[in-house]
Scaffold this active site. Structure first.
Site, PDB file in Angstrom:
ATOM      1  N   ARG A  46       0.864  -1.299  -0.027  1.00 41.20           N
ATOM      2  CA  ARG A  46       0.017   0.170   0.052  1.00 41.20           C
ATOM      3  C   ARG A  46       0.708   1.486   0.162  1.00 41.20           C
ATOM      4  O   ARG A  46       0.553   2.444  -0.788  1.00 41.20           O
ATOM      5  CB  ARG A  46      -0.870  -0.150   1.387  1.00 41.20           C
ATOM      6  N   TYR A  98     -18.771  16.646 -12.942  1.00 41.41           N
ATOM      7  CA  TYR A  98     -19.378  15.118 -12.829  1.00 41.41           C
ATOM      8  C   TYR A  98     -20.326  15.009 -11.666  1.00 41.41           C
ATOM      9  O   TYR A  98     -20.202  15.398 -10.796  1.00 41.41           O
ATOM     10  CB  TYR A  98     -17.984  14.273 -12.796  1.00 41.41           C
ATOM     11  N   ASP A 170      -9.883  19.600 -12.386  1.00 41.20           N
ATOM     12  CA  ASP A 170     -10.301  18.216 -12.805  1.00 41.20           C
ATOM     13  C   ASP A 170     -10.074  18.567 -14.405  1.00 41.20           C
ATOM     14  O   ASP A 170     -10.786  19.135 -15.204  1.00 41.20           O
ATOM     15  CB  ASP A 170     -11.573  17.584 -12.744  1.00 41.20           C
ATOM     16  N   LYS A 195     -10.388   7.505 -18.049  1.00 37.84           N
ATOM     17  CA  LYS A 195     -11.066   7.979 -19.224  1.00 37.84           C
ATOM     18  C   LYS A 195      -9.899   8.049 -20.208  1.00 37.84           C
ATOM     19  O   LYS A 195      -9.260   7.145 -20.520  1.00 37.84           O
ATOM     20  CB  LYS A 195     -11.567   9.482 -18.961  1.00 37.84           C
TER      21      LYS A 195
HETATM   22  O1  P1T Z   1     -15.249   7.141 -12.553  1.00 38.08           O
HETATM   23  P1  P1T Z   1     -14.044   7.731 -11.540  1.00 38.08           P
HETATM   24  O2  P1T Z   1     -12.637   7.108 -12.063  1.00 38.08           O
HETATM   25  O3  P1T Z   1     -14.165   7.626 -10.054  1.00 38.08           O
HETATM   26  O4  P1T Z   1     -13.902   9.306 -12.069  1.00 38.08           O
HETATM   27  C1  P1T Z   1     -14.799  10.091 -11.783  1.00 38.08           C
HETATM   28  C2  P1T Z   1     -14.712  11.352 -12.596  1.00 38.08           C
HETATM   29  C3  P1T Z   1     -14.042  12.598 -12.334  1.00 38.08           C
HETATM   30  N1  P1T Z   1     -14.272  13.514 -13.031  1.00 38.08           N
HETATM   31  C4  P1T Z   1     -14.801  13.544 -14.065  1.00 38.08           C
HETATM   32  C5  P1T Z   1     -14.826  14.889 -14.949  1.00 38.08           C
HETATM   33  C6  P1T Z   1     -15.547  12.402 -14.642  1.00 38.08           C
HETATM   34  O5  P1T Z   1     -16.025  12.412 -15.742  1.00 38.08           O
HETATM   35  C7  P1T Z   1     -15.673  11.350 -13.675  1.00 38.08           C
HETATM   36  C8  P1T Z   1     -16.174  10.049 -14.233  1.00 38.08           C
HETATM   37  N2  P1T Z   1     -17.297  10.084 -15.069  1.00 38.08           N
HETATM   38  C9  P1T Z   1     -17.939   9.235 -15.559  1.00 38.08           C
HETATM   39  C10 P1T Z   1     -18.102   8.071 -15.145  1.00 38.08           C
HETATM   40  C11 P1T Z   1     -19.047   9.659 -16.841  1.00 38.08           C
HETATM   41  O6  P1T Z   1     -19.381   8.830 -17.494  1.00 38.08           O
HETATM   42  O7  P1T Z   1     -18.960  10.983 -17.052  1.00 38.08           O
END
Ligand code: P1T
Length: 377
Positions: A46, A98, A170, A195
């Site tokens: 960890r 988001y 972000d 992403k």
């Molecule tokens: O899903 P995760 O890896 O926990 O990320 C969250 C997140 C954070 N910031 C942005 C701009 C995001 O688009 C997302 C996750 N978004 C999706 C799952 C979506 O379909 O928009």
């Protein structure tokens, strides 16, 4: 070094034992220690893992920062940032982020005594107006999910510096290939590496980059103390993916531009939201602070039945949550990614029942255009 050279080499040196060119997956929970207090700098999985450290160094280089700190998801990374502040502190947040970020802040962290103000940060005066005595962080998303609104990052960073606030961006929608908030004066960059950074829809991950020794020290402590670390295999997959980030993003840019133009010219959509269109309200800012307009488009079809028809009948686009993969995805923000945002807030932002979000992949764009045309027939 240029972006692609860093993407392929930064954080990666041949394995000292075998010479393996690719960083191995150090799939181990613990490490042998020679004697009490004597070890090779690796004690527990960890806390230290070489595959993860390679990924962190790689993304830090791509974001022009000193430190990368990886997490098990984008939201785990966002959550870790709340460890920079304490109960009673105040955070200013872009009003369209988001939906999961909204849910984490409003429906979870508020109960821990944090206070959030949701403002349209595309108008910088709204940030200044929202500053209170106890404001500590400014959390920006640009372009926003799903309305593709932009915030002037240099301007926002200056306001933060003047008021002794930490600025967070972000950068998920742009990836480090298209936008580097640290070079515009911001303090912290966050990605859902799920992403574009990973790009193959097979990993959930998050990463934070900063050049501040103090912020890094605290976040590194939280990464270990809270423990939301990604697996070595996931880190290895993401590390493999960044090697092609530049070529993937170029194709995402080209395909999305063509698809956005098709949606406008065919008059199929009532409103098309894409920063690359000259009609986009923040197009000039996009040209200034981004190196491309990205692969995300939202379109309002003005009628939920038309939206439903497209969502149901497309064959190449897949109806699903997420974005940024090589394969095209289509989604309905109001009922999917932004369902936890109250309806009246969604309406104010333009997240209507007839809004459809396209994550334009790297397939042949003619096929993507035909897919939408055929879905409507
Ligand atoms: O899903 P995760 O890896 O926990 O990320 C969250 C997140 C954070 N910031 C942005 C701009 C995001 O688009 C997302 C996750 N978004 C999706 C799952 C979506 O379909 O928009």
């Amino acid at each position: 070094m240029g972006f692609s050279t860093d993407a392929i080499h930064a954080g990666q040196t041949p394995d000292p034992v075998t010479g393996a060119v690719i960083v191995p997956i150090y799939q181990t929970s613990t490490y042998a220690q020679e004697e009490l207090g004597k070890h090779k700098g690796y004690e527990y999985g960890r806390t230290q893992n070489l595959t993860r450290q390679s990924l962190e160094a790689n993304i830090a280089a791509l974001e022009k920062g000193k430190y990368g700190i990886a997490f098990g998801s984008g939201l785990a990374a966002t959550h870790a940032l709340t460890g920079l502040i304490k109960a009673g502190d105040h955070v200013i947040v872009s009003n369209n982020v988001y939906g999961g970020t909204y849910r984490l802040f409003e429906l979870v962290m508020k109960d821990y005594g944090l206070d959030f103000s949701w403002v349209d940060t595309s108008d910088l005066s709204n940030i200044e107006k929202a500053i209170k005595k106890n404001t500590k962080l400014v959390y920006l998303e640009t372009p926003t999910n799903p309305m593709l609104n932009l915030t002037d990052l240099e301007g926002a960073a200056n306001i933060c510096k003047k008021n002794n606030l930490t600025s967070i961006v972000d950068n998920t929608f742009m990836s480090p290939y298209l936008q580097n908030p640290l070079t515009l004066g911001c303090d912290i960059v966050l990605h859902s590496s799920t992403k574009y950074i990973n790009g193959h829809s097979d990993v959930i991950g998050g990463i934070i980059v900063t050049s501040s020794d103090k912020i890094h020290e605290r976040l590194r402590y939280i990464q270990n103390a809270v423990g939301a670390v990604p697996s070595p295999f996931d880190c290895w997959l993401v590390l493999r993916s960044t090697k092609t980030l530049a070529v993937r993003m170029e194709r995402h840019n080209q395909n999305a531009m063509k698809l956005a133009e098709f949606l406008v010219e065919s008059e199929i959509a009532k409103k098309v939201y894409y920063p690359g269109l000259r009609t986009h309200p923040h197009h000039e800012l996009a040209k200034k602070q981004m190196r491309g307009f990205g692969g995300m488009i939202s379109a309002d079809f003005g009628d939920i039945e038309i939206a439903k028809k497209i969502l149901k009948n497309v064959k190449i686009f897949t109806l699903g949550e997420s974005l940024g993969g090589v394969e095209s995805l289509i989604s309905h923000p109001a009922s999917m990614t932004h369902a936890s945002v109250p309806k009246e807030e969604r309406d104010k932002l333009g997240i209507t029942e007839s809004l459809v979000r396209f994550s334009v992949g790297i397939e042949d764009v003619e096929d993507l255009i035909s897919d939408i045309e055929n879905a409507l027939k």
